[in-house]
Design a protein around this motif. Structure first.
Motif, PDB file in Angstrom:
ATOM      1  N   ILE A  93      23.694  21.371  24.407  1.00 47.42           N
ATOM      2  CA  ILE A  93      22.791  22.361  23.808  1.00 47.42           C
ATOM      3  C   ILE A  93      23.444  23.735  23.913  1.00 47.42           C
ATOM      4  CG2 ILE A  93      20.446  23.277  23.801  1.00 47.42           C
ATOM      5  CD1 ILE A  93      19.595  20.884  25.460  1.00 47.42           C
ATOM      6  N   ARG A  94      23.822  24.269  22.783  1.00 47.06           N
ATOM      7  CA  ARG A  94      24.481  25.581  22.773  1.00 47.06           C
ATOM      8  C   ARG A  94      23.463  26.687  23.060  1.00 47.06           C
ATOM      9  NH1 ARG A  94      29.361  24.511  23.707  1.00 47.06           N
ATOM     10  NH2 ARG A  94      29.956  26.565  22.925  1.00 47.06           N
ATOM     11  N   ARG A  95      23.992  27.862  23.400  1.00 46.16           N
ATOM     12  CA  ARG A  95      23.125  28.976  23.814  1.00 46.16           C
ATOM     13  C   ARG A  95      22.118  29.377  22.740  1.00 46.16           C
ATOM     14  NH1 ARG A  95      27.647  32.891  26.337  1.00 46.16           N
ATOM     15  NH2 ARG A  95      28.959  31.479  25.135  1.00 46.16           N
ATOM     16  N   HIS A  96      22.556  29.377  21.479  1.00 48.43           N
ATOM     17  CA  HIS A  96      21.626  29.791  20.412  1.00 48.43           C
ATOM     18  C   HIS A  96      20.448  28.830  20.315  1.00 48.43           C
ATOM     19  CE1 HIS A  96      22.614  26.687  17.389  1.00 48.43           C
ATOM     20  NE2 HIS A  96      23.826  26.728  17.908  1.00 48.43           N
ATOM     21  N   LEU A  97      20.689  27.536  20.618  1.00 47.15           N
ATOM     22  CA  LEU A  97      19.604  26.570  20.569  1.00 47.15           C
ATOM     23  C   LEU A  97      18.658  26.743  21.754  1.00 47.15           C
ATOM     24  CD1 LEU A  97      18.231  24.241  19.224  1.00 47.15           C
ATOM     25  CD2 LEU A  97      19.878  22.676  20.269  1.00 47.15           C
ATOM     26  N   ILE A  98      19.188  27.094  22.905  1.00 51.71           N
ATOM     27  CA  ILE A  98      18.332  27.409  24.058  1.00 51.71           C
ATOM     28  C   ILE A  98      17.416  28.569  23.705  1.00 51.71           C
ATOM     29  CG2 ILE A  98      18.299  28.299  26.420  1.00 51.71           C
ATOM     30  CD1 ILE A  98      19.038  25.404  26.330  1.00 51.71           C
ATOM     31  N   ARG A  99      17.982  29.592  23.043  1.00 48.25           N
ATOM     32  CA  ARG A  99      17.143  30.737  22.635  1.00 48.25           C
ATOM     33  C   ARG A  99      16.073  30.286  21.635  1.00 48.25           C
ATOM     34  NH1 ARG A  99      22.250  33.538  23.069  1.00 48.25           N
ATOM     35  NH2 ARG A  99      22.715  33.099  20.873  1.00 48.25           N
ATOM     36  N   ASP A 100      16.440  29.375  20.735  1.00 45.97           N
ATOM     37  CA  ASP A 100      15.451  28.860  19.768  1.00 45.97           C
ATOM     38  C   ASP A 100      14.320  28.133  20.499  1.00 45.97           C
ATOM     39  OD1 ASP A 100      16.954  29.849  17.700  1.00 45.97           O
ATOM     40  OD2 ASP A 100      17.865  27.922  17.169  1.00 45.97           O
ATOM     41  N   GLY A 114      11.977  20.287  21.298  1.00 41.39           N
ATOM     42  CA  GLY A 114      13.156  20.054  20.476  1.00 41.39           C
ATOM     43  C   GLY A 114      12.788  19.808  19.031  1.00 41.39           C
ATOM     44  N   GLN A 115      11.746  19.006  18.795  1.00 39.49           N
ATOM     45  CA  GLN A 115      11.295  18.752  17.430  1.00 39.49           C
ATOM     46  C   GLN A 115      10.850  20.037  16.755  1.00 39.49           C
ATOM     47  OE1 GLN A 115       8.272  15.783  18.052  1.00 39.49           O
ATOM     48  NE2 GLN A 115       9.707  14.057  17.939  1.00 39.49           N
ATOM     49  N   GLN A 116      10.187  20.909  17.507  1.00 42.63           N
ATOM     50  CA  GLN A 116       9.741  22.182  16.932  1.00 42.63           C
ATOM     51  C   GLN A 116      10.921  23.078  16.559  1.00 42.63           C
ATOM     52  OE1 GLN A 116       7.169  23.543  20.071  1.00 42.63           O
ATOM     53  NE2 GLN A 116       5.373  22.488  19.250  1.00 42.63           N
ATOM     54  N   ALA A 117      12.041  22.902  17.274  1.00 41.51           N
ATOM     55  CA  ALA A 117      13.248  23.682  16.980  1.00 41.51           C
ATOM     56  C   ALA A 117      14.181  22.952  16.023  1.00 41.51           C
ATOM     57  CB  ALA A 117      13.993  24.006  18.275  1.00 41.51           C
ATOM     58  N   GLY A 118      13.791  21.732  15.627  1.00 43.21           N
ATOM     59  CA  GLY A 118      14.559  20.993  14.642  1.00 43.21           C
ATOM     60  C   GLY A 118      15.680  20.134  15.192  1.00 43.21           C
ATOM     61  N   VAL A 119      15.631  19.792  16.488  1.00 40.34           N
ATOM     62  CA  VAL A 119      16.676  18.952  17.090  1.00 40.34           C
ATOM     63  C   VAL A 119      16.031  17.915  18.002  1.00 40.34           C
ATOM     64  CG1 VAL A 119      18.492  20.703  17.015  1.00 40.34           C
ATOM     65  CG2 VAL A 119      16.971  20.592  18.991  1.00 40.34           C
ATOM     66  N   GLU A 120      16.810  16.881  18.331  1.00 39.60           N
ATOM     67  CA  GLU A 120      16.351  15.861  19.271  1.00 39.60           C
ATOM     68  C   GLU A 120      16.978  16.134  20.634  1.00 39.60           C
ATOM     69  OE1 GLU A 120      16.453  10.996  19.960  1.00 39.60           O
ATOM     70  OE2 GLU A 120      17.002  11.853  18.017  1.00 39.60           O
ATOM     71  N   ILE A 121      16.139  16.301  21.644  1.00 37.82           N
ATOM     72  CA  ILE A 121      16.624  16.692  22.974  1.00 37.82           C
ATOM     73  C   ILE A 121      16.031  15.767  24.027  1.00 37.82           C
ATOM     74  CG2 ILE A 121      16.492  18.500  24.749  1.00 37.82           C
ATOM     75  CD1 ILE A 121      16.680  20.556  22.575  1.00 37.82           C
ATOM     76  N   MET A 122      16.872  15.412  24.987  1.00 42.01           N
ATOM     77  CA  MET A 122      16.440  14.678  26.174  1.00 42.01           C
ATOM     78  C   MET A 122      16.534  15.625  27.372  1.00 42.01           C
ATOM     79  SD  MET A 122      15.836  11.613  25.006  1.00 42.01           S
ATOM     80  CE  MET A 122      15.933  10.455  26.371  1.00 42.01           C
ATOM     81  N   PRO A 123      15.690  15.454  28.384  1.00 43.00           N
ATOM     82  CA  PRO A 123      15.740  16.372  29.539  1.00 43.00           C
ATOM     83  C   PRO A 123      17.117  16.474  30.187  1.00 43.00           C
ATOM     84  CG  PRO A 123      13.759  15.028  29.635  1.00 43.00           C
ATOM     85  CD  PRO A 123      14.585  14.488  28.509  1.00 43.00           C
ATOM     86  N   HIS A 124      17.861  15.356  30.231  1.00 38.82           N
ATOM     87  CA  HIS A 124      19.162  15.392  30.895  1.00 38.82           C
ATOM     88  C   HIS A 124      20.183  16.205  30.097  1.00 38.82           C
ATOM     89  CE1 HIS A 124      21.086  13.893  34.472  1.00 38.82           C
ATOM     90  NE2 HIS A 124      22.174  13.566  33.797  1.00 38.82           N
ATOM     91  N   ASP A 125      19.878  16.486  28.818  1.00 41.16           N
ATOM     92  CA  ASP A 125      20.786  17.313  28.019  1.00 41.16           C
ATOM     93  C   ASP A 125      20.917  18.716  28.609  1.00 41.16           C
ATOM     94  OD1 ASP A 125      21.241  15.262  26.236  1.00 41.16           O
ATOM     95  OD2 ASP A 125      19.673  15.899  24.840  1.00 41.16           O
ATOM     96  N   PHE A 126      19.872  19.205  29.263  1.00 39.76           N
ATOM     97  CA  PHE A 126      19.969  20.532  29.879  1.00 39.76           C
ATOM     98  C   PHE A 126      21.013  20.525  30.998  1.00 39.76           C
ATOM     99  CE2 PHE A 126      15.515  20.487  28.267  1.00 39.76           C
ATOM    100  CZ  PHE A 126      15.643  21.520  27.347  1.00 39.76           C
ATOM    101  N   ARG A 127      21.037  19.459  31.788  1.00 36.57           N
ATOM    102  CA  ARG A 127      22.032  19.339  32.857  1.00 36.57           C
ATOM    103  C   ARG A 127      23.442  19.171  32.263  1.00 36.57           C
ATOM    104  NH1 ARG A 127      22.772  18.292  38.249  1.00 36.57           N
ATOM    105  NH2 ARG A 127      24.201  16.617  38.857  1.00 36.57           N
TER     106      ARG A 127
END
Length: 318
Positions: free
Chosen positions: A131-138, A257-270
């Motif tokens: 997850i790139r920084r711009h996506l974290i901000r999103d 993640g869906q609200q930001a337009g991506v699929e994210i799992m919690p472990h992706d942050f780590r």
């Protein structure tokens, strides 16, 4: 007059609890989060071995033969289970059989023959993402746009997970007393019952503070604050006095993640935290911050190569 010494008759009636069940002994050694996973795995294994109607604690695990484990691996392969998943099943059975050997329920020779059965070979492409920084901000902007208490809570969860690289199970189990806002660190209980210190940037602690301020503001007068960090919130924006679960963290990551337009799992942050530390510093400091015993484990989290390969292909203009 009795010839027995005082207290002898009472001692004869005392019976120690039965500790010979290898499954109970194996599960007792695990952390609560791992215990739940392995119990599910062993229940499914029992189903596949034709014992679906039996209580898994009554299954005679010590009677397993190498052929049973081989057949189990074959059914998992036929159902297209990933190699890592078959390893989980085989390791669970090995753990139970280790306890059976310690209780003299099986011979050492039988234990070695069970251990000789290997899980399915091969690998699968990882499902995780960087997850790139711009996506974290999103993601944080999505939370900020939510006027409910969930907005501040979810922003704090994302900030702490990404900012410290901690696991979701660590984030739900951490208590308020384990947070040091001045030093910007959190004391968590990690894998292997290890007490760890996690650091996070100032912006992550600011997000956490906003959530805690809201939670405290909604408490009835005179009521003490909750001892944990993140609460379960019911419909109607009611902040309960219950600790959030790790399964809720999964749904929060997926929903935001869906609200930001991506699929994210919690472990992706780590994964993203470790990748960024490797990118901006080095592998050694990433290992220390991730609290990995082996540096090879840290290297396996490095997702830079995906970005680099994509960048090379993107530069192949006509």
């Amino acid at each position: 007059m009795s010839d027995q010494p005082p207290g002898a008759s009472r001692a004869q009636t005392l019976v120690l609890p039965d500790v010979s069940n290898p499954l109970r002994l194996y599960l007792a050694r695990l952390a609560p989060s791992s215990r739940q996973t392995m119990r599910y795995v062993l229940q499914d294994a029992a189903d596949r071995l034709g014992l679906g109607d039996a209580d898994i604690f009554e299954v005679p695990w010590h009677s397993l033969q190498p052929g049973h484990v081989t057949a189990l691996v074959a059914t998992l392969r036929d159902d297209d289970y990933a190699p890592n998943t078959t390893s989980l099943y085989v390791n669970a059975i090995r753990g139970v059989m280790n306890e059976a050997w310690r209780q003299d329920l099986i011979s050492h020779d039988q234990l070695l023959r069970i251990r000789s059965v290997k899980p399915m070979a091969g690998t699968r492409l990882g499902r995780g993402r960087n997850i790139r920084r711009h996506l974290i901000r999103d993601l944080l902007d999505v939370c900020a746009a939510d006027p409910r208490p969930q907005g501040l809570r979810d922003a704090a969860i994302i900030a702490i997970l990404y900012g410290s690289g901690m696991r979701k199970s660590e984030s739900v189990n951490i208590d308020l007393a384990q947070v040091d806002f001045e030093q910007r660190c959190l004391c968590v209980m990690g894998k292997g019952n290890r007490q760890l210190i996690k650091y996070a940037p100032a912006w992550a602690f600011e997000s956490l503070q906003r959530w805690l301020d809201l939670r405290r503001a909604q408490l009835p007068a005179g009521q003490p604050d909750d001892p944990f960090l993140f609460n379960r919130i019911r419909r109607g924006s009611h902040i309960t006095r219950e600790r959030i679960t790790k399964h809720a963290i999964y749904f929060i990551a997926r929903q935001r993640g869906q609200q930001a337009g991506v699929e994210i799992m919690p472990h992706d942050f780590r994964r993203s935290f470790i990748t960024r530390v490797i990118e901006e510093f080095d592998l050694s400091i990433a290992q220390k911050l991730a609290h990995h015993t082996h540096i090879a484990t840290t290297a396996s989290y490095d997702m830079r190569h995906e970005n680099e390969r994509r960048r090379v292909v993107d530069d192949l203009d006509l």
